[in-house]
Scaffold this active site. Structure first.
Site, PDB file in Angstrom:
ATOM      1  N   GLU A   5       0.872  -1.167   0.000  1.00 15.97           N
ATOM      2  CA  GLU A   5       0.000   0.000   0.000  1.00 15.97           C
ATOM      3  C   GLU A   5       0.919   1.231   0.000  1.00 15.97           C
ATOM      4  O   GLU A   5       1.822   1.322   0.839  1.00 15.97           O
ATOM      5  CB  GLU A   5      -0.860  -0.007   1.274  1.00 15.97           C
ATOM      6  CG  GLU A   5      -1.861   1.111   1.237  1.00 15.97           C
ATOM      7  CD  GLU A   5      -2.717   1.218   2.489  1.00 15.97           C
ATOM      8  OE1 GLU A   5      -2.659   0.344   3.364  1.00 15.97           O
ATOM      9  OE2 GLU A   5      -3.447   2.219   2.571  1.00 15.97           O
ATOM     10  N   ARG A  15       5.414 -12.744   9.805  1.00 14.59           N
ATOM     11  CA  ARG A  15       6.014 -11.430   9.544  1.00 14.59           C
ATOM     12  C   ARG A  15       7.424 -11.413  10.081  1.00 14.59           C
ATOM     13  O   ARG A  15       7.724 -12.102  11.050  1.00 14.59           O
ATOM     14  CB  ARG A  15       5.280 -10.334  10.335  1.00 14.59           C
ATOM     15  CG  ARG A  15       3.903 -10.077   9.988  1.00 14.59           C
ATOM     16  CD  ARG A  15       3.337  -9.036  10.966  1.00 14.59           C
ATOM     17  NE  ARG A  15       3.843  -7.696  10.690  1.00 14.59           N
ATOM     18  CZ  ARG A  15       3.342  -6.902   9.764  1.00 14.59           C
ATOM     19  NH1 ARG A  15       2.328  -7.307   9.022  1.00 14.59           N
ATOM     20  NH2 ARG A  15       3.829  -5.705   9.574  1.00 14.59           N
ATOM     21  N   LYS A  54       4.360   0.616   8.712  1.00 11.84           N
ATOM     22  CA  LYS A  54       4.485   1.933   8.074  1.00 11.84           C
ATOM     23  C   LYS A  54       3.791   2.997   8.909  1.00 11.84           C
ATOM     24  O   LYS A  54       4.258   4.127   8.994  1.00 11.84           O
ATOM     25  CB  LYS A  54       3.869   1.896   6.676  1.00 11.84           C
ATOM     26  CG  LYS A  54       4.657   1.085   5.680  1.00 11.84           C
ATOM     27  CD  LYS A  54       4.161   1.376   4.274  1.00 11.84           C
ATOM     28  CE  LYS A  54       3.761   0.118   3.550  1.00 11.84           C
ATOM     29  NZ  LYS A  54       2.334  -0.179   3.651  1.00 11.84           N
TER      30      LYS A  54
HETATM   31  P1  ATP Z   1       2.605  -2.110   7.328  1.00 12.94           P
HETATM   32  O1  ATP Z   1       1.908  -2.399   8.609  1.00 12.94           O
HETATM   33  O2  ATP Z   1       4.048  -1.862   7.484  1.00 12.94           O
HETATM   34  O3  ATP Z   1       1.922  -1.062   6.524  1.00 12.94           O
HETATM   35  P2  ATP Z   1       1.394  -3.925   5.655  1.00 12.94           P
HETATM   36  O4  ATP Z   1       1.306  -5.401   5.680  1.00 12.94           O
HETATM   37  O5  ATP Z   1       0.150  -3.167   5.884  1.00 12.94           O
HETATM   38  O6  ATP Z   1       2.543  -3.474   6.578  1.00 12.94           O
HETATM   39  P3  ATP Z   1       1.635  -3.608   2.888  1.00 12.94           P
HETATM   40  O7  ATP Z   1       2.116  -2.430   2.156  1.00 12.94           O
HETATM   41  O8  ATP Z   1       0.201  -3.953   2.775  1.00 12.94           O
HETATM   42  O9  ATP Z   1       2.049  -3.388   4.355  1.00 12.94           O
HETATM   43  O10 ATP Z   1       2.549  -4.872   2.599  1.00 12.94           O
HETATM   44  C1  ATP Z   1       2.940  -5.362   1.344  1.00 12.94           C
HETATM   45  C2  ATP Z   1       3.360  -6.784   1.513  1.00 12.94           C
HETATM   46  O11 ATP Z   1       4.452  -6.885   2.432  1.00 12.94           O
HETATM   47  C3  ATP Z   1       2.239  -7.629   2.067  1.00 12.94           C
HETATM   48  O12 ATP Z   1       2.174  -8.838   1.336  1.00 12.94           O
HETATM   49  C4  ATP Z   1       2.642  -7.874   3.490  1.00 12.94           C
HETATM   50  O13 ATP Z   1       2.145  -9.080   3.974  1.00 12.94           O
HETATM   51  C5  ATP Z   1       4.166  -7.846   3.418  1.00 12.94           C
HETATM   52  N1  ATP Z   1       4.735  -7.441   4.693  1.00 12.94           N
HETATM   53  C6  ATP Z   1       4.470  -6.321   5.373  1.00 12.94           C
HETATM   54  N2  ATP Z   1       5.134  -6.302   6.545  1.00 12.94           N
HETATM   55  C7  ATP Z   1       5.863  -7.429   6.601  1.00 12.94           C
HETATM   56  C8  ATP Z   1       6.757  -8.001   7.568  1.00 12.94           C
HETATM   57  N3  ATP Z   1       7.043  -7.376   8.698  1.00 12.94           N
HETATM   58  N4  ATP Z   1       7.310  -9.194   7.289  1.00 12.94           N
HETATM   59  C9  ATP Z   1       7.037  -9.814   6.134  1.00 12.94           C
HETATM   60  N5  ATP Z   1       6.203  -9.354   5.187  1.00 12.94           N
HETATM   61  C10 ATP Z   1       5.615  -8.175   5.411  1.00 12.94           C
HETATM   62 MG    MG Z   2      -1.396  -2.637   4.859  1.00  8.82          MG
END
Ligand code: ATP
Ligand code: MG
Length: 554
Positions: free
Chosen positions: A35, A261, A271
């Site tokens: 995102e 994760r 983020k």
């Molecule tokens: P954040 O909370 O940092 O915004 P998110 O999962 O909402 O994390 P996205 O931008 O939706 O962030 O993530 C893109 C991809 O990265 C998704 O497939 C997510 O599962 C993966 N991802 C995000 N954080 C991690 C992590 N800490 N370890 C492994 N994969 C991750």
């Molecule tokens: Mg997200």
């Protein structure tokens, strides 16, 4: 963790191997769906290495798809930073970049299909009521009074939603599944909500936006993704992912698999939280070298290959854990130990005068750029009678374990000569401001056989060194797991940045942007891409020479 560099077969690769062996798929298609609401962090690097790595190793493809269903928090600046970070990490996406918003028309049509099948309805409960009616894990939810509207009425109201006739929060589209489901996600999840805001890709075209759960599975299917890999918190959402794809007429049926994760000690990995650190000025930006963002690590001096190696070592499992910071630091240390040229820096300078060398004494001393790599060449460093040494390399009182310069004792100035100290000059407060020494003239420029009883310290000619600023980074948080506190900000380390003014050898005036060095006896440093210039050298400490564990056991 060391040793075999080949890709270990994790459980996802095992599934893929089976799917290929039984002919379920002939080509593997994955996707990375960030995102654009912030910069990528090292957790995303794990996902990038997994998704793009699988595509590479299996001769498949990996799409980059921006999950842009939440326009309020997203923008094109984040889109650009994400593209940049993926390329820097050494990966590239299949064909054009995709956006979930590319499919808004199709997703909208699938919503109408669900309404027509009496599987979705327009709800006019308030957001608060929706939450309350949903129940909790041991208490079933209650049906919304709007749940049994006719298909015609729902079509009419959904059209009104799309045309801006409702205000935000006045209506939403929900799937009609089961308000008593043991899986809370299945209790009539919201599929569409109203948001009057400009979207960075679609502008004002829409005032209703699909929820992640609705848009994600449809986007995966439309792109022909074979393996949709996400983190474990989406385990329950898999039921919904499958329910939606079962109930709409879409040709492909990707499978979702979940892995744990990445959590890293002394960091937060979201983020949203990283954005708070930026917006509340706890750090100097998303790419602050203390941040666990990819851009922060890059500016700190991490190489792309060290991050890929880290992701390889931690592997992909379903076990939830917190990775030790040493695991990350070892990867960059091992990389730079092999690849970084050596140089000299004095971080806490104190003046040392060699009394038995003439005032204008000056000789060149040849130094190797790397102890084990002759191909990296040598350089010449000037040695004069007045030098800087590090304050910590001198003591007035002897100590059995202290192998550096002690008043009245000897030490070797690396590659130069052996000196012994005679007396010191102090300021009115008793601080030493100059050390006076005599040098053993017979040892000048001679790399004599090392005498175990004489320690070795580094030095820089006062006349021929360059002032420099050193930014020493410590953990951003005081405790290994700052996420356990309700407010993660209470554990911010107020001393995460220490700034020192010292000197480096003159050859570093030509240091290239972000170039890494091993400063002998100090650690690995690189020029800071923002602050450093040829008349104002600024170095980031990437990592120390040894980890804490080996320091304690030295
Ligand atoms: P954040 O909370 O940092 O915004 P998110 O999962 O909402 O994390 P996205 O931008 O939706 O962030 O993530 C893109 C991809 O990265 C998704 O497939 C997510 O599962 C993966 N991802 C995000 N954080 C991690 C992590 N800490 N370890 C492994 N994969 C991750
Ligand atoms: Mg997200």
């Amino acid at each position: 963790m060391k040793g075999n560099k080949s890709q270990t077969i994790n459980f996802i690769r095992q599934i893929i191997n089976n799917d290929l062996a039984c002919g379920k798929y002939s080509k593997i298609c994955t996707r990375f769906p960030p995102e654009p609401n912030g910069y990528l962090h090292i957790g995303h690097a794990k996902s990038i290495c997994l998704n793009f790595g699988i595509a590479q190793d299996y001769g498949g493809t990996c799409n980059l798809r921006f999950d842009d269903t939440n326009p309020l928090n997203e923008n094109v600046h984040f889109v650009e930073s994400i593209k940049n970070d993926i390329l820097w990490l050494g990966f590239n996406w299949n064909e054009d970049i995709r956006y979930t918003s590319d499919y808004f028309n199709q997703i909208y049509q699938y919503a109408i299909e669900l309404i027509n099948k009496d599987l979705a309805y327009v709800d006019e409960l308030t957001i608060q009521d929706i939450k309350e009616y949903r129940g909790v894990w041991n208490k079933p939810g209650i049906n919304s009074p709007y749940r049994n509207r006719s298909i015609e009425e729902n079509l009419f109201l959904f059209d009104k939603m799309r045309n801006g006739c409702f205000k935000e929060g006045e209506a939403c589209l929900r799937a009609k599944i089961d308000m008593s489901s043991s899986v809370i996600v299945m209790r009539d999840p919201v599929l569409y909500r109203i948001k009057f805001c400009k979207h960075h890709q679609t502008n004002d075209n829409w005032c209703i936006y699909p929820m992640y759960d609705f848009a994600h599975c449809i986007s995966d299917a439309l792109e022909g993704i074979t393996h949709s890999l996400c983190t474990l918190e989406f385990l329950d959402n898999r039921c919904l992912y499958e329910w939606i794809l079962h109930n709409i007429s879409i040709p492909n049926f990707p499978n979702q698999y979940e892995y744990s994760r990445l959590n890293l000690e002394y960091s937060v990995m979201s983020k949203r939280k990283l954005g708070q650190l930026v917006n509340k000025n706890y750090v100097e930006g998303w790419d602050d070298p203390r941040m666990p963002t990819i851009s922060g690590l890059r500016r700190r001096g991490y190489t792309a290959s060290s991050i890929r190696e880290f992701c390889r070592r931690i592997g992909v499992t379903k076990q939830q854990n917190i990775i030790e910071i040493d695991a990350l630091e070892s990867c960059i240390r091992e990389d730079l130990n092999i690849n970084a040229p050596r140089a000299i820096a004095v971080l806490n300078p104190i003046k040392l005068i060699i009394l038995n060398l003439p005032l204008h004494y000056e000789i060149y001393i040849k130094m190797k750029n790397h102890p084990n790599k002759p191909e990296m060449g040598t350089r010449e460093v000037k040695f004069t009678n007045q030098i800087w040494i590090d304050k910590s390399d001198f003591r007035e009182e002897p100590d059995e374990n202290y192998k550096r310069l002690v008043l009245g004792k000897k030490v070797r100035l690396r590659n130069a000569c052996i000196i012994s100290s005679n007396y010191v000059k102090k300021d009115t407060e008793g601080n030493i401001i100059c050390i006076y020494c005599t040098c053993d003239l017979s040892t000048i420029g001679k790399n004599l056989i090392k005498d175990k009883n004489i320690g070795i310290i580094h030095w820089l000619s006062i006349l021929h060194s360059q002032p420099a600023t050193f930014r020493l980074y410590n953990n951003l948080f005081k405790i290994p797991n700052p996420e356990i506190e309700e407010d993660f900000l209470v554990n911010i380390n107020p001393n995460s940045l220490e700034i020192k003014k010292g000197y480096v050898e003159q050859s570093l005036l030509n240091a290239k942007n972000n170039m890494a060095y091993q400063f002998e006896r100090e650690g690995y440093f690189c020029t800071d891409s923002l602050y450093s210039s040829s008349d104002n050298l600024v170095f980031n400490r990437i990592v120390g020479l040894r980890n804490l564990y080996s320091k304690l056991n030295k």
